[in-house]
Motif scaffolding. Sequence first.
Motif, PDB file in Angstrom:
ATOM      1  N   GLY A  56       0.812  -1.213   0.000  1.00  0.00           N
ATOM      2  CA  GLY A  56       0.000   0.000   0.000  1.00  0.00           C
ATOM      3  C   GLY A  56       0.840   1.256   0.000  1.00  0.00           C
ATOM      4  O   GLY A  56       2.059   1.217   0.197  1.00  0.00           O
ATOM      5  N   GLY A  57       0.189   2.395  -0.245  1.00  0.00           N
ATOM      6  CA  GLY A  57       0.854   3.682  -0.149  1.00  0.00           C
ATOM      7  C   GLY A  57       2.002   3.872  -1.121  1.00  0.00           C
ATOM      8  O   GLY A  57       1.932   3.481  -2.290  1.00  0.00           O
ATOM      9  N   VAL A  58       3.086   4.468  -0.636  1.00  0.00           N
ATOM     10  CA  VAL A  58       4.246   4.751  -1.478  1.00  0.00           C
ATOM     11  C   VAL A  58       4.840   3.466  -2.049  1.00  0.00           C
ATOM     12  O   VAL A  58       5.205   3.409  -3.228  1.00  0.00           O
ATOM     13  CB  VAL A  58       5.311   5.527  -0.681  1.00  0.00           C
ATOM     14  CG1 VAL A  58       6.602   5.649  -1.482  1.00  0.00           C
ATOM     15  CG2 VAL A  58       4.794   6.908  -0.313  1.00  0.00           C
ATOM     16  N   GLY A  59       4.957   2.424  -1.222  1.00  0.00           N
ATOM     17  CA  GLY A  59       5.500   1.159  -1.715  1.00  0.00           C
ATOM     18  C   GLY A  59       4.689   0.596  -2.861  1.00  0.00           C
ATOM     19  O   GLY A  59       5.237   0.079  -3.839  1.00  0.00           O
TER      20      GLY A  59
ATOM     21  N   LEU B 110       7.563  -6.981  -0.974  1.00  0.00           N
ATOM     22  CA  LEU B 110       7.609  -7.451   0.409  1.00  0.00           C
ATOM     23  C   LEU B 110       6.706  -6.604   1.292  1.00  0.00           C
ATOM     24  O   LEU B 110       6.689  -5.375   1.189  1.00  0.00           O
ATOM     25  CB  LEU B 110       9.039  -7.407   0.945  1.00  0.00           C
ATOM     26  CG  LEU B 110      10.099  -8.223   0.183  1.00  0.00           C
ATOM     27  CD1 LEU B 110      10.759  -7.388  -0.911  1.00  0.00           C
ATOM     28  CD2 LEU B 110      11.155  -8.764   1.126  1.00  0.00           C
ATOM     29  N   ALA B 111       5.941  -7.252   2.149  1.00  0.00           N
ATOM     30  CA  ALA B 111       5.077  -6.583   3.112  1.00  0.00           C
ATOM     31  C   ALA B 111       4.460  -7.644   4.002  1.00  0.00           C
ATOM     32  O   ALA B 111       4.609  -8.848   3.759  1.00  0.00           O
ATOM     33  CB  ALA B 111       3.983  -5.767   2.408  1.00  0.00           C
ATOM     34  N   ARG B 112       3.736  -7.206   5.033  1.00  0.00           N
ATOM     35  CA  ARG B 112       3.041  -8.162   5.901  1.00  0.00           C
ATOM     36  C   ARG B 112       1.680  -8.543   5.345  1.00  0.00           C
ATOM     37  O   ARG B 112       1.261  -9.689   5.435  1.00  0.00           O
ATOM     38  CB  ARG B 112       2.861  -7.568   7.297  1.00  0.00           C
ATOM     39  CG  ARG B 112       4.133  -7.346   8.084  1.00  0.00           C
ATOM     40  CD  ARG B 112       3.815  -6.719   9.441  1.00  0.00           C
ATOM     41  NE  ARG B 112       3.154  -5.425   9.279  1.00  0.00           N
ATOM     42  CZ  ARG B 112       2.402  -4.849  10.207  1.00  0.00           C
ATOM     43  NH1 ARG B 112       2.194  -5.447  11.361  1.00  0.00           N
ATOM     44  NH2 ARG B 112       1.854  -3.665   9.988  1.00  0.00           N
ATOM     45  N   GLY B 113       0.961  -7.582   4.761  1.00  0.00           N
ATOM     46  CA  GLY B 113      -0.420  -7.801   4.361  1.00  0.00           C
ATOM     47  C   GLY B 113      -0.556  -8.551   3.051  1.00  0.00           C
ATOM     48  O   GLY B 113      -0.140  -8.068   1.998  1.00  0.00           O
TER      49      GLY B 113
ATOM     50  N   SER C 115      10.620   1.069   2.181  1.00  0.00           N
ATOM     51  CA  SER C 115       9.465   1.948   2.308  1.00  0.00           C
ATOM     52  C   SER C 115       8.526   1.544   3.438  1.00  0.00           C
ATOM     53  O   SER C 115       7.644   2.318   3.816  1.00  0.00           O
ATOM     54  CB  SER C 115       8.683   1.974   0.979  1.00  0.00           C
ATOM     55  OG  SER C 115       7.603   2.855   1.037  1.00  0.00           O
ATOM     56  N   ALA C 116       8.692   0.341   3.983  1.00  0.00           N
ATOM     57  CA  ALA C 116       7.765  -0.149   5.008  1.00  0.00           C
ATOM     58  C   ALA C 116       7.882   0.675   6.292  1.00  0.00           C
ATOM     59  O   ALA C 116       8.981   0.990   6.739  1.00  0.00           O
ATOM     60  CB  ALA C 116       8.055  -1.619   5.312  1.00  0.00           C
TER      61      ALA C 116
ATOM     62  N   VAL D 168      13.347   5.468   1.577  1.00  0.00           N
ATOM     63  CA  VAL D 168      12.233   6.413   1.497  1.00  0.00           C
ATOM     64  C   VAL D 168      12.137   7.149   2.829  1.00  0.00           C
ATOM     65  O   VAL D 168      11.891   6.537   3.870  1.00  0.00           O
ATOM     66  CB  VAL D 168      10.916   5.690   1.174  1.00  0.00           C
ATOM     67  CG1 VAL D 168       9.738   6.677   1.227  1.00  0.00           C
ATOM     68  CG2 VAL D 168      10.992   5.030  -0.196  1.00  0.00           C
ATOM     69  N   GLY D 169      12.366   8.441   2.787  1.00  0.00           N
ATOM     70  CA  GLY D 169      12.382   9.241   4.003  1.00  0.00           C
ATOM     71  C   GLY D 169      11.251  10.245   4.044  1.00  0.00           C
ATOM     72  O   GLY D 169      10.180  10.049   3.464  1.00  0.00           O
TER      73      GLY D 169
END
Length: 341
Positions: A12-15, A32-35, A86-87, A136-137
């Motif tokens: 989601g989002g920027v990623g 890669l992500a949890r969801g 990005s996470a 990503v900052g």
Amino acid sequence: MSRVVAVTGASGGVGRACAREFARRGDRLALLARGTAGLDAAAEEARRAGVQVLTVPVDVADARAVEEAVARVEDELGPVDVWVNSAFTSVFAPFDQITPEEYQRATEVTYLGYVHCTMSVLRRMKERDRGVVVQVGSALAYRGVPLQTVYCGARHAVQGFHESLRCELLHDRSGVRVTMVQMPALNTPQFTWVLSKLPQKAQPVPPIYQPEVAARAVAFAADHPRRREYWVGASTVATLVANAVAPGLLDRYLARTGYSSQQTGEPRDPDQPANLWEPADGPDGRDFGAHGAFGDRARARSWQQVVAHHYPQVAGGLAVGAAGVAALASVLGGRGGRRRS
């Protein structure tokens, strides 16, 4: 030949927007992500663009799981050319309303998650003497704001970590590059799925940009990683300069405006999802996509991005100028003895 690009927080989002942008460019993707709901949807979007995709469910706060994930990516897709961190997760709340456990968890994801991923992939990149890591900052890596002590602390930590690592790679004359993209307020789902203890719905502080602006900046940074960092959005540049010139004045301004400007005025739904401990888009959740609820106010373009892409010398001059302002402010503050806050 297409590159292998890995993106954390890709559900989601920027990623998610980054996954779409790199797929559009024809890169092979590790998402890669949890969801899992968001990951599956992101993978389907990328496959429709005709690229090879691997999804890896992982919690970046778990260093061992990250190591296994990176090994799997390289085994199945090949050596990673670009890694995008990005996470993140956070807590919207005054500091004294956050528990130690919540603070630790958010910091482990948003700061140590970057460290774990960079540590694992960097070892492999250094062996090959090539590769790019994009962090990503946020403008909040330089400027803390009220109600976001967790997020600001983690972003400041990532900034310091990034600077130190970059110096080490330069010392080693390594072919590996690290760069950081400092983001403005973005129209992403974070305002509906980050744990909030605020009385009203959380919102980004205008000007707001669409996540595609962020994704294009990340992709550009991956292609041009020699620069230390990239600033996206007018608000980011203004914040950095204001913080360098008059930090005490900015403290007082944010103390007066920072609470109301980060809330919509509408009561927060006490049952809204919170992704601190579990993903909001897990097996029983839904796909949130890249966009949040503020699309009617979000900008699709950033003039800083246009300048950086097409006139890099001018963009570099702006960055040097801002750095000069910061240095001058530091010198003047030192001459005056103890600076008033």
